[in-house]
Scaffold this active site. Structure first.
Site, PDB file in Angstrom:
ATOM      1  N   HIS A   9      63.135 -11.498  15.569  1.00 14.88           N
ATOM      2  CA  HIS A   9      62.964 -12.888  16.022  1.00 14.88           C
ATOM      3  C   HIS A   9      64.298 -13.645  16.066  1.00 14.88           C
ATOM      4  O   HIS A   9      65.164 -13.460  15.207  1.00 14.88           O
ATOM      5  CB  HIS A   9      61.967 -13.635  15.124  1.00 14.88           C
ATOM      6  N   HIS A  20      66.271 -15.131  13.285  1.00 16.26           N
ATOM      7  CA  HIS A  20      66.805 -14.195  12.293  1.00 16.26           C
ATOM      8  C   HIS A  20      67.989 -13.390  12.826  1.00 16.26           C
ATOM      9  O   HIS A  20      68.698 -12.756  12.049  1.00 16.26           O
ATOM     10  CB  HIS A  20      65.698 -13.242  11.797  1.00 16.26           C
ATOM     11  N   ASP A  38      60.063 -12.508   7.181  1.00 16.10           N
ATOM     12  CA  ASP A  38      58.883 -13.341   7.441  1.00 16.10           C
ATOM     13  C   ASP A  38      57.588 -12.613   7.082  1.00 16.10           C
ATOM     14  O   ASP A  38      56.541 -12.849   7.695  1.00 16.10           O
ATOM     15  CB  ASP A  38      58.834 -13.753   8.918  1.00 16.10           C
TER      16      ASP A  38
HETATM   17 FE    FE Z   1      61.329 -16.640  11.092  1.00 15.72          FE
HETATM   18 ZN    ZN Z   2      59.853 -14.221  12.404  1.00 10.58          ZN
END
Ligand code: FE
Ligand code: ZN
Length: 252
Positions: A55, A58, A130
């Site tokens: 993502h 990140h 996450d």
């Molecule tokens: Fe995140």
């Molecule tokens: Zn994420």
């Protein structure tokens, strides 16, 4: 091992890992270039960039940091197409060294298909991205609820004193959610005092520990009769409890 927390974007955390013996500097999940580079300038180098998942919040610092510091980017091999600038491809359960520090790759899909955790057994530290948050877990985007539950179960069995460094400061909302369904939990009440005072002082609520989370995080307690009862799902399997909790939290 010294860990430095960097606040990024609105609620992300990136982490510097400094290992003194070999003067090795690494960063976990650089959300953005400038906030991270400011802290890196103290160390005057950046050897490695570690990504828990693909993502943007990140990996967005990857390319500029790599360019400036000639760093090597480390991530999950199966997600190589989605991790910008990746150099070192990791496999599930593999051990890898950064300087003198050894970490193990724990494959924890659910939030994304290629999500991993970096587990430093000797130092008793895990970076969970996450997947596992303080008092919560990530949303299930690419995998199934079963994937996510299995991934959380892999993290649950780490030694209780293991410190958890996660990707976001979501602790306050997570706390409110846990209190709603588990209002009589003394450990949770104790934690809530500590969390509120940290937030008031604008301090990170991170790290938490596996031991604390086992006692307070609803998503790690899908097998706990207190939680099953609170959800009116007394005889339901853990799986169903997890799905119910995730749905409730998504709408919370
Ligand atoms: Fe995140
Ligand atoms: Zn994420």
């Amino acid at each position: 091992m010294k860990i430095e927390i960097i606040k990024c974007l609105s609620d992300n955390y990136s982490y510097i890992i400094f290992e003194k013996e070999t003067n090795t500097v690494s960063i976990v999940d650089p959300s953005e270039f400038s906030a991270c580079d400011k802290v890196i300038s103290k160390y005057k180098k950046l050897d490695y960039i570690l990504n828990t998942h693909h993502h943007a919040d990140h990996v967005d610092g990857n390319i500029l940091l790599k360019k400036k510091h000639n760093s090597k980017i480390i991530g999950f091999g199966d997600d190589k197409k989605r991790i910008p600038g990746i150099d070192i491809l990791l496999k599930e359960n593999q051990k890898h060294k950064i300087g003198d520090l050894v970490f193990e790759v724990i494959f924890i899909p659910g939030h994304t298909k290629g999500h991993i955790a970096f587990y430093f057994e000797k130092e008793k530290v895990v970076f969970t991205g996450d997947t596992l948050f303080s008092l919560g877990c990530g949303r299930v985007f690419e995998g199934t609820n079963t994937d996510m539950l299995n991934s959380l179960n892999k993290l649950k069995i780490l030694p209780p004193e293991t410190k958890i460094y996660c990707g976001h400061e979501y602790t306050k909302t997570n706390l409110d959610f846990c209190l709603k369904y588990d209002p009589n939990n003394l450990k949770l009440k104790e934690k809530s005092i500590e969390i509120n005072s940290k937030i008031k002082s604008k301090l990170p609520t991170i790290p938490t520990t596996i031991g604390d989370e086992l006692k307070t995080n609803l998503f790690l307690r899908c097998n706990d009769n207190v939680i099953k009862h609170a959800l009116n799902l007394k005889d339901a399997p853990d799986q169903e409890i997890f799905t119910k909790l995730r749905d409730l939290k998504d709408a919370f």
